[in-house]
Write a protein that holds these residues in place. Structure first.
Motif, PDB file in Angstrom:
ATOM      1  N   VAL A  98      15.538   9.930  -9.512  1.00 46.94           N
ATOM      2  CA  VAL A  98      15.231   8.686  -8.821  1.00 46.94           C
ATOM      3  C   VAL A  98      13.791   8.308  -9.136  1.00 46.94           C
ATOM      4  O   VAL A  98      12.952   9.180  -9.395  1.00 46.94           O
ATOM      5  CB  VAL A  98      15.460   8.807  -7.292  1.00 46.94           C
ATOM      6  N   GLN A  99      13.536   6.999  -9.141  1.00 46.23           N
ATOM      7  CA  GLN A  99      12.181   6.494  -9.300  1.00 46.23           C
ATOM      8  C   GLN A  99      12.002   5.310  -8.362  1.00 46.23           C
ATOM      9  O   GLN A  99      12.872   4.438  -8.278  1.00 46.23           O
ATOM     10  CB  GLN A  99      11.918   6.052 -10.736  1.00 46.23           C
ATOM     11  N   VAL A 100      10.880   5.298  -7.659  1.00 43.40           N
ATOM     12  CA  VAL A 100      10.528   4.183  -6.788  1.00 43.40           C
ATOM     13  C   VAL A 100       9.160   3.701  -7.236  1.00 43.40           C
ATOM     14  O   VAL A 100       8.211   4.479  -7.317  1.00 43.40           O
ATOM     15  CB  VAL A 100      10.480   4.603  -5.298  1.00 43.40           C
ATOM     16  N   LYS A 121       8.479   9.525  -8.715  1.00 43.60           N
ATOM     17  CA  LYS A 121       9.646  10.052  -9.411  1.00 43.60           C
ATOM     18  C   LYS A 121      10.081  11.376  -8.811  1.00 43.60           C
ATOM     19  O   LYS A 121       9.279  12.102  -8.229  1.00 43.60           O
ATOM     20  CB  LYS A 121       9.341  10.275 -10.898  1.00 43.60           C
ATOM     21  N   SER A 122      11.368  11.683  -8.994  1.00 41.69           N
ATOM     22  CA  SER A 122      11.894  12.976  -8.580  1.00 41.69           C
ATOM     23  C   SER A 122      13.139  13.275  -9.393  1.00 41.69           C
ATOM     24  O   SER A 122      13.922  12.370  -9.708  1.00 41.69           O
ATOM     25  CB  SER A 122      12.233  12.987  -7.096  1.00 41.69           C
ATOM     26  N   ALA A 126       0.821  -1.209   0.000  1.00 38.11           N
ATOM     27  CA  ALA A 126       0.000   0.000   0.000  1.00 38.11           C
ATOM     28  C   ALA A 126       0.861   1.268   0.000  1.00 38.11           C
ATOM     29  O   ALA A 126       0.375   2.356   0.285  1.00 38.11           O
ATOM     30  CB  ALA A 126      -0.911  -0.004   1.214  1.00 38.11           C
ATOM     31  N   PHE A 127       2.138   1.135  -0.320  1.00 39.07           N
ATOM     32  CA  PHE A 127       3.064   2.271  -0.308  1.00 39.07           C
ATOM     33  C   PHE A 127       2.559   3.381  -1.222  1.00 39.07           C
ATOM     34  O   PHE A 127       2.236   3.162  -2.384  1.00 39.07           O
ATOM     35  CB  PHE A 127       4.449   1.798  -0.768  1.00 39.07           C
ATOM     36  N   ASP A 128       2.502   4.606  -0.683  1.00 35.48           N
ATOM     37  CA  ASP A 128       2.114   5.791  -1.451  1.00 35.48           C
ATOM     38  C   ASP A 128       3.327   6.711  -1.527  1.00 35.48           C
ATOM     39  O   ASP A 128       3.771   7.238  -0.505  1.00 35.48           O
ATOM     40  CB  ASP A 128       0.945   6.504  -0.786  1.00 35.48           C
ATOM     41  N   PRO A 129       3.877   6.923  -2.710  1.00 34.19           N
ATOM     42  CA  PRO A 129       5.104   7.707  -2.821  1.00 34.19           C
ATOM     43  C   PRO A 129       4.925   9.219  -2.669  1.00 34.19           C
ATOM     44  O   PRO A 129       5.905   9.926  -2.454  1.00 34.19           O
ATOM     45  CB  PRO A 129       5.600   7.378  -4.232  1.00 34.19           C
TER      46      PRO A 129
END
Length: 190
Positions: free
Chosen positions: A115-117, A107-108, A81-84
């Motif tokens: 970086v992207q997660v 993204k950032s 349920a990770f919310d970036p």
């Protein structure tokens, strides 16, 4: 003051995780930090959660400034349920530390660094995949402790410590890489 009234000198004691002037080594063994690190970059190396490095690449250009780069792809345990949105992520590769704030897509981008997660499903398990790209930077000094030097070197093993701080978790790994270099020109590790 006379010697009898002078208080006994005690060298300053470091607070937990923060080195002091008595830490004379390039990488303090007690704190795992670089000497002279800025306060916002004072982080212990390693981590409590595993960081599975899928791919790493380090390219150093000793002839031209601001031509070094890092690429990193790693898997880490994240909640499905990770919310970036708004999450802060700090990524350390050797002596290089970059900090980002993620958007809704995970993204950032800051300058030439990005970086992207994202969440990926692998073998029925949901994991987080982190991709880091650092480009057009001068990084050679940050990798001296890892042995990535400006010498003639052919396929020698080196160890780079990696750390990721994300969503309240600290992930870490020590990755063995193969390093080759030509003096005064370039060096690369993968």
């Amino acid at each position: 003051m006379t010697p009898a009234t002078r208080p006994e000198y005690r060298p300053p004691q470091p607070r937990k995780g923060i080195p002091n002037a008595s830490c004379r080594l390039a990488r303090c063994p007690r704190h795992g930090l670089r000497r002279g690190a800025r306060p916002d970059r004072r982080r212990r190396l390693g981590g409590s959660l595993p960081l599975n490095v899928a791919k790493i690449g380090i390219k150093l250009n000793f002839a031209k400034p601001a031509k070094d780069s890092i690429t990193l792809t790693a898997l880490l345990a994240l909640d499905p349920a990770f919310d970036p949105t708004g999450q802060s992520v700090a990524v350390g590769v050797g002596g290089v530390l970059r900090t980002f704030t993620l958007d809704a897509k995970g993204k950032s981008k800051v300058g030439y660094d990005q970086v992207q997660v994202k969440l990926v499903r692998k073998d029925g398990v949901v994991q987080g995949q982190l991709t880091l790209k650092v480009a057009q930077a001068s990084l050679a000094q940050d990798f001296l402790d890892e042995g990535l030097t400006d010498d003639d070197i052919v396929k020698q093993a080196r160890t780079v410590v990696l750390r990721v701080d994300l969503a309240g978790g600290a992930y870490g790994a020590a990755k063995t890489i193969t390093y080759s270099a030509k003096k005064g020109k370039t060096g690369s590790a993968k």
